[in-house]
Design a protein around this motif. Structure first.
Motif, PDB file in Angstrom:
ATOM      1  N   ASP A 257       5.537   7.913  -8.511  1.00 20.21           N
ATOM      2  CA  ASP A 257       6.905   7.482  -8.799  1.00 20.21           C
ATOM      3  C   ASP A 257       7.538   6.812  -7.586  1.00 20.21           C
ATOM      4  O   ASP A 257       8.195   5.772  -7.701  1.00 20.21           O
ATOM      5  CB  ASP A 257       7.759   8.683  -9.212  1.00 20.21           C
ATOM      6  N   ALA A 258       7.327   7.401  -6.411  1.00 19.00           N
ATOM      7  CA  ALA A 258       7.911   6.849  -5.184  1.00 19.00           C
ATOM      8  C   ALA A 258       7.339   5.475  -4.880  1.00 19.00           C
ATOM      9  O   ALA A 258       8.070   4.547  -4.496  1.00 19.00           O
ATOM     10  CB  ALA A 258       7.661   7.797  -4.009  1.00 19.00           C
TER      11      ALA A 258
ATOM     12  N   ILE B 130       0.810  -1.213   0.000  1.00 13.72           N
ATOM     13  CA  ILE B 130       0.000   0.000   0.000  1.00 13.72           C
ATOM     14  C   ILE B 130       0.850   1.272   0.000  1.00 13.72           C
ATOM     15  O   ILE B 130       1.710   1.457   0.862  1.00 13.72           O
ATOM     16  CB  ILE B 130      -0.926   0.051   1.236  1.00 13.72           C
ATOM     17  N   GLY B 131       0.582   2.145  -0.967  1.00 14.97           N
ATOM     18  CA  GLY B 131       1.093   3.505  -0.930  1.00 14.97           C
ATOM     19  C   GLY B 131       0.048   4.375  -0.253  1.00 14.97           C
ATOM     20  O   GLY B 131      -1.097   4.430  -0.702  1.00 14.97           O
ATOM     21  N   ILE B 132       0.413   5.024   0.832  1.00  8.33           N
ATOM     22  CA  ILE B 132      -0.524   5.794   1.647  1.00  8.33           C
ATOM     23  C   ILE B 132      -0.285   7.281   1.426  1.00  8.33           C
ATOM     24  O   ILE B 132       0.752   7.819   1.806  1.00  8.33           O
ATOM     25  CB  ILE B 132      -0.356   5.464   3.141  1.00  8.33           C
TER      26      ILE B 132
ATOM     27  N   LEU C 231       7.644  -0.016  -4.027  1.00 11.50           N
ATOM     28  CA  LEU C 231       6.762  -1.174  -3.849  1.00 11.50           C
ATOM     29  C   LEU C 231       6.539  -1.984  -5.122  1.00 11.50           C
ATOM     30  O   LEU C 231       6.149  -3.152  -5.046  1.00 11.50           O
ATOM     31  CB  LEU C 231       5.401  -0.715  -3.311  1.00 11.50           C
ATOM     32  N   GLY C 232       6.755  -1.365  -6.279  1.00 12.32           N
ATOM     33  CA  GLY C 232       6.540  -2.075  -7.537  1.00 12.32           C
ATOM     34  C   GLY C 232       5.460  -1.411  -8.378  1.00 12.32           C
ATOM     35  O   GLY C 232       4.857  -0.414  -7.971  1.00 12.32           O
TER      36      GLY C 232
ATOM     37  N   GLN D 103       3.110  16.886  -7.255  1.00 17.32           N
ATOM     38  CA  GLN D 103       3.119  16.045  -6.056  1.00 17.32           C
ATOM     39  C   GLN D 103       2.482  14.686  -6.327  1.00 17.32           C
ATOM     40  O   GLN D 103       2.939  13.667  -5.815  1.00 17.32           O
ATOM     41  CB  GLN D 103       2.407  16.759  -4.915  1.00 17.32           C
ATOM     42  N   VAL D 104       1.422  14.657  -7.130  1.00 21.19           N
ATOM     43  CA  VAL D 104       0.803  13.382  -7.492  1.00 21.19           C
ATOM     44  C   VAL D 104       1.792  12.518  -8.272  1.00 21.19           C
ATOM     45  O   VAL D 104       1.960  11.322  -7.991  1.00 21.19           O
ATOM     46  CB  VAL D 104      -0.483  13.619  -8.317  1.00 21.19           C
ATOM     47  N   ASP D 105       2.470  13.117  -9.242  1.00 26.62           N
ATOM     48  CA  ASP D 105       3.452  12.364 -10.031  1.00 26.62           C
ATOM     49  C   ASP D 105       4.579  11.829  -9.150  1.00 26.62           C
ATOM     50  O   ASP D 105       5.000  10.675  -9.289  1.00 26.62           O
ATOM     51  CB  ASP D 105       4.026  13.246 -11.132  1.00 26.62           C
ATOM     52  N   ALA D 106       5.053  12.666  -8.225  1.00 28.93           N
ATOM     53  CA  ALA D 106       6.135  12.237  -7.332  1.00 28.93           C
ATOM     54  C   ALA D 106       5.674  11.096  -6.431  1.00 28.93           C
ATOM     55  O   ALA D 106       6.454  10.163  -6.141  1.00 28.93           O
ATOM     56  CB  ALA D 106       6.609  13.421  -6.493  1.00 28.93           C
TER      57      ALA D 106
END
Length: 256
Positions: free
Chosen positions: A80-81, A37-39, A86-87, A74-77
């Motif tokens: 990307d992160a 999960i990206g939070i 995480l994949g 910020q959404v793009d970053a």
């Protein structure tokens, strides 16, 4: 023929507004199903870290990232992160949203209306676009699923409380219908969930901490919902069990 996501692919799902309430409950529920999960969170760093810890306790990996979803960079970053850590992203829960203070439309400031539109409409569009770019087979992805968190307000209108917010959630449902048709051939399913009154901190933020229980009398089940009850619906829409479901606007509101 549209490609279906591989069943053996690691599920990596971004949850915006994931520090509290429905977002946090959804992140933990998905982790229980094997998702990493990206939070995304705006201000509540400690709450986001607590959600990340709960995700890890369920066996998932977690990456909390602070962002304003109405800011494209910020959404793009953020995406990307998540992909670097995480994949490849396979799912999005577009949950970030704000209401502003409760009040009549004639007394709602232009500043409040603009901010609610920026987050709930522009922010959701930016996140959905980036998710589609990441998952669409047209762009080299392997398919995936998007669930946006709408609101029962989209059809009830919320007179005397936040008509501007209701309008933004109707826009979210329009995105759902349109993008389901546009992205279906590219292997991406798009659905939304319309919660009713749910026991979250949002009510306090809009100026009435007891609002959810005040609404109970008008709800056929005579109670507000729990965040986990919304999370179950989101998890189903993201799952393989919902593989033929797209363009759906699922009401989870206790009957109202």
């Amino acid at each position: 023929m549209a490609q279906r996501p591989r069943q053996d692919q690691q599920q990596v799902t971004i949850v915006t507004g994931g520090s509290r309430g429905i977002g946090a409950a959804t992140a933990v529920r998905l982790a229980r199903e094997g998702h990493h999960i990206g939070i995304g969170y705006e201000r509540a760093r400690e709450a986001a870290e607590a959600t990340a810890a709960a995700v890890r306790a369920e066996g998932g990996e977690a990456l909390p990232v602070q962002l304003d979803t109405s800011d494209e960079a910020q959404v793009d970053a953020f995406f990307d992160a998540v992909q670097d850590t995480l994949g490849p992203v396979t799912g999005l829960v577009a949950n970030a949203g704000i209401t502003g203070p409760l009040g009549r439309f004639t007394e709602t400031s232009t500043e409040v209306m603009r901010r609610v539109v920026d987050v709930n409409v522009t922010g959701t569009l930016l996140c959905l676009r980036r998710a589609a770019q990441a998952m669409s087979v047209r762009h080299g992805g392997t398919g995936g699923a998007i669930v946006s968190i709408s609101s029962g307000a989209a059809t009830l209108g919320s007179p005397g409380e936040y008509v501007h917010y209701a309008a933004t959630k109707a826009a979210v449902d329009a995105m759902t219908v349109g993008l389901a048709k546009e992205l279906g051939p590219d292997g991406v399913r798009v659905n939304s969930v319309q919660p009713g009154a749910v026991l979250t901190e949002m009510h306090a933020a809009m100026g009435d901490p007891d609002r959810a229980w005040k609404k109970a009398e008008s709800i056929p089940l005579r109670r507000p919902g729990e965040p986990e009850e919304i999370a179950h619906a989101v998890a189903w829409l993201l799952s393989a069990e919902a593989s033929f479901t797209t363009g759906a606007v699922l009401r989870v509101s206790g009957g109202i």
